[in-house]
Design a protein around this motif. Sequence first.
Motif, PDB file in Angstrom:
ATOM      1  N   VAL A 485       0.865  -1.174   0.000  1.00  0.00           N
ATOM      2  CA  VAL A 485       0.000   0.000   0.000  1.00  0.00           C
ATOM      3  C   VAL A 485       0.898   1.219   0.000  1.00  0.00           C
ATOM      4  N   LYS A 486       0.595   2.147  -0.913  1.00  0.00           N
ATOM      5  CA  LYS A 486       1.503   3.280  -1.064  1.00  0.00           C
ATOM      6  C   LYS A 486       1.397   4.260   0.109  1.00  0.00           C
ATOM      7  N   LEU A 487       2.437   5.062   0.283  1.00  0.00           N
ATOM      8  CA  LEU A 487       2.555   6.058   1.343  1.00  0.00           C
ATOM      9  C   LEU A 487       2.497   5.422   2.727  1.00  0.00           C
ATOM     10  N   VAL A 488       3.238   4.297   2.884  1.00  0.00           N
ATOM     11  CA  VAL A 488       3.312   3.615   4.166  1.00  0.00           C
ATOM     12  C   VAL A 488       4.522   4.122   4.969  1.00  0.00           C
ATOM     13  N   LEU A 489       5.667   4.311   4.303  1.00  0.00           N
ATOM     14  CA  LEU A 489       6.894   4.661   5.010  1.00  0.00           C
ATOM     15  C   LEU A 489       6.943   6.126   5.437  1.00  0.00           C
ATOM     16  N   GLN A 490       6.342   7.002   4.620  1.00  0.00           N
ATOM     17  CA  GLN A 490       6.512   8.436   4.868  1.00  0.00           C
ATOM     18  C   GLN A 490       6.006   8.896   6.229  1.00  0.00           C
ATOM     19  N   PRO A 491       4.794   8.484   6.714  1.00  0.00           N
ATOM     20  CA  PRO A 491       4.365   8.918   8.049  1.00  0.00           C
ATOM     21  C   PRO A 491       5.251   8.394   9.155  1.00  0.00           C
ATOM     22  N   ILE A 492       5.832   7.200   8.982  1.00  0.00           N
ATOM     23  CA  ILE A 492       6.662   6.612  10.030  1.00  0.00           C
ATOM     24  C   ILE A 492       8.014   7.351  10.112  1.00  0.00           C
ATOM     25  N   VAL A 493       8.593   7.643   8.925  1.00  0.00           N
ATOM     26  CA  VAL A 493       9.837   8.406   8.905  1.00  0.00           C
ATOM     27  C   VAL A 493       9.623   9.813   9.478  1.00  0.00           C
ATOM     28  N   GLU A 494       8.454  10.357   9.157  1.00  0.00           N
ATOM     29  CA  GLU A 494       8.119  11.685   9.694  1.00  0.00           C
ATOM     30  C   GLU A 494       8.093  11.669  11.218  1.00  0.00           C
ATOM     31  N   ASN A 495       7.515  10.615  11.810  1.00  0.00           N
ATOM     32  CA  ASN A 495       7.477  10.500  13.265  1.00  0.00           C
ATOM     33  C   ASN A 495       8.856  10.267  13.847  1.00  0.00           C
ATOM     34  N   ALA A 496       9.735   9.543  13.088  1.00  0.00           N
ATOM     35  CA  ALA A 496      11.105   9.330  13.570  1.00  0.00           C
ATOM     36  C   ALA A 496      11.861  10.662  13.668  1.00  0.00           C
ATOM     37  N   ILE A 497      11.578  11.533  12.683  1.00  0.00           N
ATOM     38  CA  ILE A 497      12.243  12.830  12.699  1.00  0.00           C
ATOM     39  C   ILE A 497      11.706  13.705  13.829  1.00  0.00           C
ATOM     40  N   TYR A 498      10.338  13.821  13.904  1.00  0.00           N
ATOM     41  CA  TYR A 498       9.743  14.757  14.839  1.00  0.00           C
ATOM     42  C   TYR A 498       9.842  14.286  16.282  1.00  0.00           C
ATOM     43  N   HIS A 499       9.738  12.943  16.531  1.00  0.00           N
ATOM     44  CA  HIS A 499       9.701  12.452  17.911  1.00  0.00           C
ATOM     45  C   HIS A 499      11.025  11.860  18.364  1.00  0.00           C
ATOM     46  N   GLY A 500      11.949  11.607  17.401  1.00  0.00           N
ATOM     47  CA  GLY A 500      13.208  10.983  17.800  1.00  0.00           C
ATOM     48  C   GLY A 500      14.417  11.872  17.572  1.00  0.00           C
ATOM     49  N   ILE A 501      14.619  12.356  16.335  1.00  0.00           N
ATOM     50  CA  ILE A 501      15.834  13.074  15.954  1.00  0.00           C
ATOM     51  C   ILE A 501      15.775  14.550  16.334  1.00  0.00           C
ATOM     52  N   LYS A 502      14.580  15.173  16.161  1.00  0.00           N
ATOM     53  CA  LYS A 502      14.435  16.608  16.318  1.00  0.00           C
ATOM     54  C   LYS A 502      14.875  17.089  17.697  1.00  0.00           C
ATOM     55  N   HIS A 503      14.605  16.324  18.739  1.00  0.00           N
ATOM     56  CA  HIS A 503      14.909  16.751  20.104  1.00  0.00           C
ATOM     57  C   HIS A 503      16.234  16.205  20.616  1.00  0.00           C
ATOM     58  N   LYS A 504      17.015  15.635  19.712  1.00  0.00           N
ATOM     59  CA  LYS A 504      18.318  15.105  20.101  1.00  0.00           C
ATOM     60  C   LYS A 504      19.392  16.174  19.847  1.00  0.00           C
ATOM     61  N   ALA A 505      20.333  16.281  20.788  1.00  0.00           N
ATOM     62  CA  ALA A 505      21.375  17.317  20.666  1.00  0.00           C
ATOM     63  C   ALA A 505      22.342  16.990  19.531  1.00  0.00           C
ATOM     64  N   GLU A 506      22.700  15.741  19.391  1.00  0.00           N
ATOM     65  CA  GLU A 506      23.624  15.357  18.345  1.00  0.00           C
ATOM     66  C   GLU A 506      22.849  14.943  17.101  1.00  0.00           C
ATOM     67  N   PRO A 507      23.523  14.879  15.950  1.00  0.00           N
ATOM     68  CA  PRO A 507      22.877  14.379  14.723  1.00  0.00           C
ATOM     69  C   PRO A 507      22.462  12.905  14.918  1.00  0.00           C
ATOM     70  N   GLY A 508      21.347  12.606  14.328  1.00  0.00           N
ATOM     71  CA  GLY A 508      20.863  11.245  14.441  1.00  0.00           C
ATOM     72  C   GLY A 508      20.933  10.488  13.119  1.00  0.00           C
ATOM     73  N   HIS A 509      20.439   9.268  13.186  1.00  0.00           N
ATOM     74  CA  HIS A 509      20.471   8.440  11.986  1.00  0.00           C
ATOM     75  C   HIS A 509      19.159   7.648  11.888  1.00  0.00           C
ATOM     76  N   ILE A 510      18.679   7.613  10.681  1.00  0.00           N
ATOM     77  CA  ILE A 510      17.447   6.854  10.402  1.00  0.00           C
ATOM     78  C   ILE A 510      17.814   5.729   9.444  1.00  0.00           C
ATOM     79  N   ARG A 511      17.447   4.511   9.824  1.00  0.00           N
ATOM     80  CA  ARG A 511      17.785   3.342   9.002  1.00  0.00           C
ATOM     81  C   ARG A 511      16.494   2.655   8.565  1.00  0.00           C
ATOM     82  N   ILE A 512      16.381   2.464   7.259  1.00  0.00           N
ATOM     83  CA  ILE A 512      15.232   1.757   6.684  1.00  0.00           C
ATOM     84  C   ILE A 512      15.759   0.436   6.145  1.00  0.00           C
TER      85      ILE A 512
END
Length: 602
Positions: A485-512
């Motif tokens: 089903v299309k547009l499955v990954l985009q909301p999850i990556v968006e949440n990884a950025i907003y809830h995981g990486i955005k509030h981290k002091a150092e640069p983060g990494h997202i792995r798919i």
Amino acid sequence: MRGVRLFQYQSIHTQIALAFSALILCTTIILSYTAYRLSSDAVTGTSLEYTKELVRQVHTNVENYIYSMESIASLALSSGELKRYASLPRQDSEEGEELGRRLGDYFRSVLASRKDMASILFVGGHGGMVGGRSGESLKPSSEVRQQEWYLNAHQLEGGTAITSSHVQQLYRGEYPWVVSISKALPSTAAKPSGEGADGGVLLVDLNYSVIDNLCKQIQLGRRGYVFILAPSGDLVYHPQQQILNTQLKTERIPDILESRDGTMTFGRGAEQKIYTVSTTRFGWKVVGVVYPEDLARNKRAMQGSAALWGSLCLAVALSISVILSFRLTRPIKALEGHMKLAEKGDFGQRVEIESTNEIGKLARTFNVMIGRIQDLMEQIVQEQEQKRISELKALQAQIKPHFLYNTLDSIIWMAETRKVDEVVTMTSALAKLLRSSINQGEEWVPLAVELEQIRHYLTIQQIRYRRKFTYSIEVPEELYPYPIVKLVLQPIVENAIYHGIKHKAEPGHIRISGRRGAGGIELAVSDDGVGMTPEKLQTILGGTPRTKEAPGGSGVGVHNVHQRIALAFGPGYGLGFESELEEGTTVTIRLPELEDKGGSAG
């Protein structure tokens, strides 16, 4: 009511068989009893008619016999010598002795020819007597003329007197049982010489054994008998006369004397008797006595025969009833079997219609009913599929504006900071993303297309957050063709950025990453961000909209992805979360390994 409850839990086959059996049993009992009664009555009637015939036969034989004796007596009285002998004033005269000798010879010849006659005797009015036996010692004339037969003959004045059976006392030392027939010779006018002063009486004695033999020949059943009753009530003949004389046994003599010819019944039970009475012309009543149980002495045989044939008929009828009930209920049982299949969900089967009766009509109605149910169920399935597709499209429609909003927000931010090159790069990535997602208009896309879209999205987000994170896509190429089903990954990556990486002091990494698992394909989106508390994780899974307390989140988007996957593939598929504070979050996407759904990677 108890009988109704007893039948309540029986099968219809058993109920029909029991109903037939009860009906047949009652009918057989009634018919057997009726047949027995009719046969018994017929046998009884036939036996009574047979008894009447036997009594009439005795009646006729006795009458003929008495008539023959009367004829003998009349013939003897018409003799001129007898009349001359009777008219003599002195029978001991020479002429009287001569006439007496001739009459004696005549009487002896009669006795010699009729062994049934005990004696024949003429008693003259003047005391002379002539008998048919020679050398016998007759009692005196004066004693003889005092006997009943002599007196009765005189009273009848020319008529025939018939006595009942009695002991004759004519000869000294002899006391035979006889029936006496006597007839008087009328007196003539007396002459001067003294002749014709008195006629006399002729006596004919019948051996009692003759009557006895006539009656003994008659058999009336096992205990029946015949007896003869004189008009005076004295018994002429009875097979148990000695017992009657001792009063050990009685007969209904007064009732018989007053009755007319016919049949009458006296007594009850075992002592019940049926009397058949026939009256002779001289007043004797010939009575036949039978016992009812003798009339139908084959009663037990008839009962046994009726019971045997009744039992055989009952057995045959019960067998037929069982067969008929089985044949009647077989279509019903077949229909019951089809109903059970329909109860289990098999609406494709149909009942074979073998008849046009009520059961056939019921089977035809059942076929129409399950056909209608099958159509309705197919209609419901189609409606549910349309509903599912509509809901899926509605969820996708919710994602598109949300994604556009976040992307345009990033472009606006870069334009405000005059980062032209980055705006160009982001706008180019957005254009490619919109072209691959909007222009296709399809629900399913290959995994390769979905990964290409997420690369464009991550490019945009890297520019927006100033290289705050890096990303990697580690999915085997062998999984690229599988549709998702299309547009499955985009909301999850968006949440990884907003809830995981955005509030981290150092640069983060997202792995798919991706792999083929036991139940299908598993895609994982991992970040090394700040992680989430269980309460926040529950908020994301529940699809709670973004609030002041949870800014920057997209619970609606993640919830929609989970709902879309569940709607598309079933409740066994969707999202799984693993998150730990200060360590990061991993979202696992479980998908079935499907054939090509017709999507393209364009």
